[in-house]
Write a protein that holds these residues in place. Sequence first.
Motif, short mmCIF file in Angstrom:
data_model
loop_
_atom_site.label_atom_id
_atom_site.label_comp_id
_atom_site.label_asym_id
_atom_site.label_seq_id
_atom_site.Cartn_x
_atom_site.Cartn_y
_atom_site.Cartn_z
N SER A 1 -3.84 -11.34 7.78
CA SER A 1 -2.69 -11.73 6.99
C SER A 1 -2.66 -13.24 6.87
CB SER A 1 -1.39 -11.23 7.64
OG SER A 1 -0.26 -11.86 7.06
N VAL B 1 4.24 -22.26 3.38
CA VAL B 1 4.62 -20.86 3.16
C VAL B 1 4.06 -20.28 1.86
CG1 VAL B 1 6.72 -21.07 4.52
CG2 VAL B 1 6.81 -21.49 2.05
N THR B 2 3.43 -21.11 1.02
CA THR B 2 2.81 -20.56 -0.19
C THR B 2 1.38 -20.12 0.11
OG1 THR B 2 1.90 -22.68 -0.96
CG2 THR B 2 4.18 -22.16 -1.59
N GLN B 3 0.78 -19.39 -0.82
CA GLN B 3 -0.61 -18.95 -0.64
C GLN B 3 -1.60 -20.10 -0.81
OE1 GLN B 3 -1.71 -15.37 -2.87
NE2 GLN B 3 0.44 -14.81 -3.01
N TRP C 1 -0.21 -14.96 6.92
CA TRP C 1 0.87 -15.47 7.76
C TRP C 1 0.38 -15.84 9.15
CZ3 TRP C 1 4.66 -17.34 5.28
CH2 TRP C 1 5.05 -16.80 4.06
N ALA D 1 8.26 -18.68 -0.31
CA ALA D 1 7.48 -17.96 0.70
C ALA D 1 6.66 -16.84 0.07
CB ALA D 1 8.41 -17.40 1.77
N GLY D 2 5.35 -16.87 0.31
CA GLY D 2 4.46 -15.83 -0.18
C GLY D 2 4.03 -15.98 -1.62
N ARG D 3 4.58 -16.94 -2.36
CA ARG D 3 4.20 -17.14 -3.76
C ARG D 3 2.86 -17.87 -3.84
NH1 ARG D 3 8.08 -16.12 -7.56
NH2 ARG D 3 10.18 -15.67 -6.77
N LYS E 1 -0.46 -19.49 8.54
CA LYS E 1 0.78 -20.16 8.19
C LYS E 1 1.68 -20.35 9.41
CE LYS E 1 -0.24 -20.05 3.76
NZ LYS E 1 -0.55 -21.27 2.99
#
Length: 526
Positions: free
Chosen positions: A99, A40-42, A101, A410-412, A104
């Motif tokens: 995206s 879930v991280t970049q 995501w 998530a997203g960090r 992911k």
Amino acid sequence: MALKLPFTCCRLLGCFSAPAQILWMLLGIVLLLRVVWGAVTQSMFFDGLIYASLARNISEGIGTIWRPSFSDGLFPLFSEHPPLMFGMEALGFLVFGDSIWVEKTFTITVTLMCCLCFIGIWRRINEDDRELRPLGAFPLILALISGRVGWAFSNNMLEILVILFTLFAVYLIVTTYGRVETSFRSRLPALVLAGLAIALAFFTKGPVGLFPLATIGIYAMAFGRPSLKTAIVDTAVLLAVFLAIVGFLTLFAEPRGSMFRYIDGQVLSSLSGERGSRGGGLKGLWSMVRVNFWLIAISALLWGVAHAVARNAPSDNGFSIMPLPDNRRRKMIFFFLVGLSASAPLLVSPRIHNFYFNPSLFYFSAAISVASISAFLYLVSRAPDLTLKRLKMALGLAMTVSVVVVGASAGRPGPDRDLIADARTVASVICPDQQQGSCERGVLACGAAWQDTQLHAYLQRLHKISLIPADSIPDTVAKYDQMIGDESCTSEQLAPFAPSEATLSSYQLLVRHKPNQVDDCLLRTG
């Protein structure tokens, strides 16, 4: 009905027994921390970033599934691997746009599907063993913590799709032969589907996905059925389906060209040692043993603790490592040989990475679990009810904490935050308004910066920027006004450039001298 379904699922999984409850909670924690947290991280390993970039580019019309393109400077025509995974992810980009995501969600979905297939195999093999059948979480936990399995799932690696297709093929095979002898006609649909799954594994990462072709023969060796004739005929069907799919695709120029480029540029060069010789031979054998370390260590620990407990319990003096019952011994042999069929052929290549063994670790973990799970069950049976209750509460708390940690991440940026920030800085200098058509989507690179594959990957995946080698032909170099470099660059490469005001963590972002700057420099020198 809404309340009945969860209870039905629990009954099917056996999660009302204390051992199963503990194992399924542990599995949830392992999935969250070993797979989902990283996913879930970049941050992502450069291979996964490259695959996602290829898929995104295909969805936007840059390259095609048979001629994928990564960037203008690196892999303008990517032929390192077959293209199935890029094509599948491209569908996600077509639907949801560009995206992170997309990849992911793809990796997490594939992870869950692999878990379901593996649990299905375990339950089918243990159809006659009510003690082992509901405990499929045990070998799955061992698989996810061994080698680099969890890492591969969270980093969008090709191996995850190979694992999925090969698990599905093996599931179809064990389901077909786990029943009483059936007619060829009734077996044929499952054989065709298994052959298709093997072909899909091949078009994901080449020959490493072909090992389920040996599974029928291994099943016959381990369980004494089907007959030798049936095993030969049915294996021939699997092979025929695979060859038919490959043969059909070779009738078309683009798929044929893609396969030839892959075989020539990757398979043959790797076998010959031209693509590196790290990990082959005895090193490869040691790598295969090393990735199984945690499986062996945990099994030995369980047996050791179980024996220590038994010695202090006079009524349990009979607990010892005795020969396995014949049915379990056969299951252990089956899983071990399937794992060997997935890993031993890799030793032929002089180029081996430890994550190449990931598909085999599911079967090795199952083999070791068959041998060691009785020690786990014994320990749970000897634990006081209060201890088990506290253990379940601790596991429940750990799962809650895991969910919070994953949600907060998530997203960090994650572990590669510095490189991600560098890529963002470069993009802001090259294209301040972030509009694709308003600036050149490339930057020169020299020295260590050009060799930094992770930098290539983040610039392309997050900002659609290509790194261009600074030693390209002069006309190409002249097109670009910025360059990323450091002291490893040559003086000739650095001469036309001066440091910019932008700050990077590991390199310098340089800008080309303007004519008046050059004149001023010459006047001062004169």
